[in-house]
Design a protein around this motif. Structure first.
Motif, mmCIF file in Angstrom:
data_model
loop_
_atom_site.group_PDB
_atom_site.id
_atom_site.type_symbol
_atom_site.label_atom_id
_atom_site.label_comp_id
_atom_site.label_asym_id
_atom_site.label_seq_id
_atom_site.Cartn_x
_atom_site.Cartn_y
_atom_site.Cartn_z
ATOM 1 N N PHE A 11 3.934 4.256 -3.859
ATOM 2 C CA PHE A 11 4.416 4.015 -2.502
ATOM 3 C C PHE A 11 5.937 4.062 -2.524
ATOM 4 C CE2 PHE A 11 0.604 1.710 -3.595
ATOM 5 C CZ PHE A 11 -0.294 2.125 -2.625
ATOM 6 N N ARG A 66 9.478 -7.779 1.765
ATOM 7 C CA ARG A 66 8.672 -7.157 2.813
ATOM 8 C C ARG A 66 9.508 -6.726 4.019
ATOM 9 N NH1 ARG A 66 3.415 -7.130 2.226
ATOM 10 N NH2 ARG A 66 2.451 -8.358 0.583
ATOM 11 N N GLY A 70 8.192 0.973 0.429
ATOM 12 C CA GLY A 70 6.947 1.049 -0.325
ATOM 13 C C GLY A 70 6.615 -0.213 -1.103
ATOM 14 N N SER A 107 3.622 -2.203 0.396
ATOM 15 C CA SER A 107 2.346 -1.509 0.167
ATOM 16 C C SER A 107 1.913 -1.613 -1.286
ATOM 17 C CB SER A 107 2.459 -0.039 0.576
ATOM 18 O OG SER A 107 2.680 0.063 1.964
ATOM 19 N N ASP A 160 0.620 -5.117 -1.876
ATOM 20 C CA ASP A 160 -0.705 -5.257 -1.274
ATOM 21 C C ASP A 160 -1.770 -4.552 -2.118
ATOM 22 O OD1 ASP A 160 0.467 -6.710 0.773
ATOM 23 O OD2 ASP A 160 0.437 -5.044 2.209
#
Length: 165
Positions: A29, A125, A150, A153, A156
Motif C-alpha cells: 500500500f 492514520r 498507505g 491500509s 489494517d
C-alpha cells in the motif's frame, strides 16, 4: 515490492523470529507493506525510511506496527534507526500535530507506554509524513523520514491477517 520483501526478510532475521521465508505478503500500500509470519504467528505493517543521499547509515531504518495474537499484542510500534544511539539518547517521533517520546535500545525504539503507542497510531492514520529524530553515538542528530500514504491500509491488513489466530 522487492524493496519491501527484502526489508521484511531483513527485519525477521534481525529480530530472530524465525525464517524470513515463512512470511506471506498481505499487500503493498504505497510505500508500506503488510506481512504475516504464520510460524510465529505474527503480522506486521512495515515501511523503510526515505533514502537521504550522502547520509551515513549503519542500518536500514524501518518502522513497523506488529501484531502477535498468541501474546495478545496488537498494533505495537517499533522503530529500527539508521544509526546506533548515543547512551541515554532520546528518540522522538514527530508529526505536524504532535510529538511522542520513545524508549530506546542501541538502534531500536518503542513508545514509552500504551498512550504514546495509541497516539502514534492515530497520527499515522491522519498525517502525511512522520519524522523520527535521534542523536547518534557520534553525538550528531539525525532524522529518518517516512511517507504515510498507505500506512493505515497496511496496518489494517496486518490486523486482519492475524485476526482470530
Amino acid at each position: 515490492m522487492k524493496r519491501l520483501l527484502a526489508l521484511a526478510a531483513a527485519s525477521l532475521a534481525g529480530l530472530g523470529t524465525g525464517t524470513a521465508l515463512a512470511r506471506d505478503s498481505l499487500g503493498v500500500f504505497g510505500t508500506w507493506g503488510a506481512f504475516r509470519d504464520p510460524g510465529v504467528p505474527r503480522c506486521y505493517a512495515i515501511a523503510m525510511a526515505d533514502k537521504i543521499v550522502g547520509r551515513k547509515q549503519e542500518f536500514q531504518p524501518y518502522f513497523t506496527v506488529g501484531y502477535w495474537p498468541a501474546r495478545n499484542i496488537r498494533a505495537a510500534v517499533h522503530v529500527r534507526l539508521g544509526r546506533r544511539l548515543s547512551p541515554g539518547s532520546k528518540v522522538i517521533v514527530s508529526f505536524p500535530e504532535a510529538n511522542f517520546a520513545l524508549t530506546t535500545g542501541q538502534a531500536d525504539a518503542w513508545p514509552v507506554d500504551q498512550t504514546a503507542n495509541a497516539g502514534i497510531l492515530a497520527q499515522m492514520r491522519s498525517a502525511r509524513t512522520m519524522i523520527v529524530i535521534a542523536r547518534g553515538a557520534d553525538g550528531r542528530t539525525f532524522r529518518d523520514s517516512y511517507r504515510l500514504g498507505g500506512a493505515a491500509s497496511a496496518m489494517d491488513a496486518a490486523a486482519l491477517g492475524c485476526a482470530n489466530r
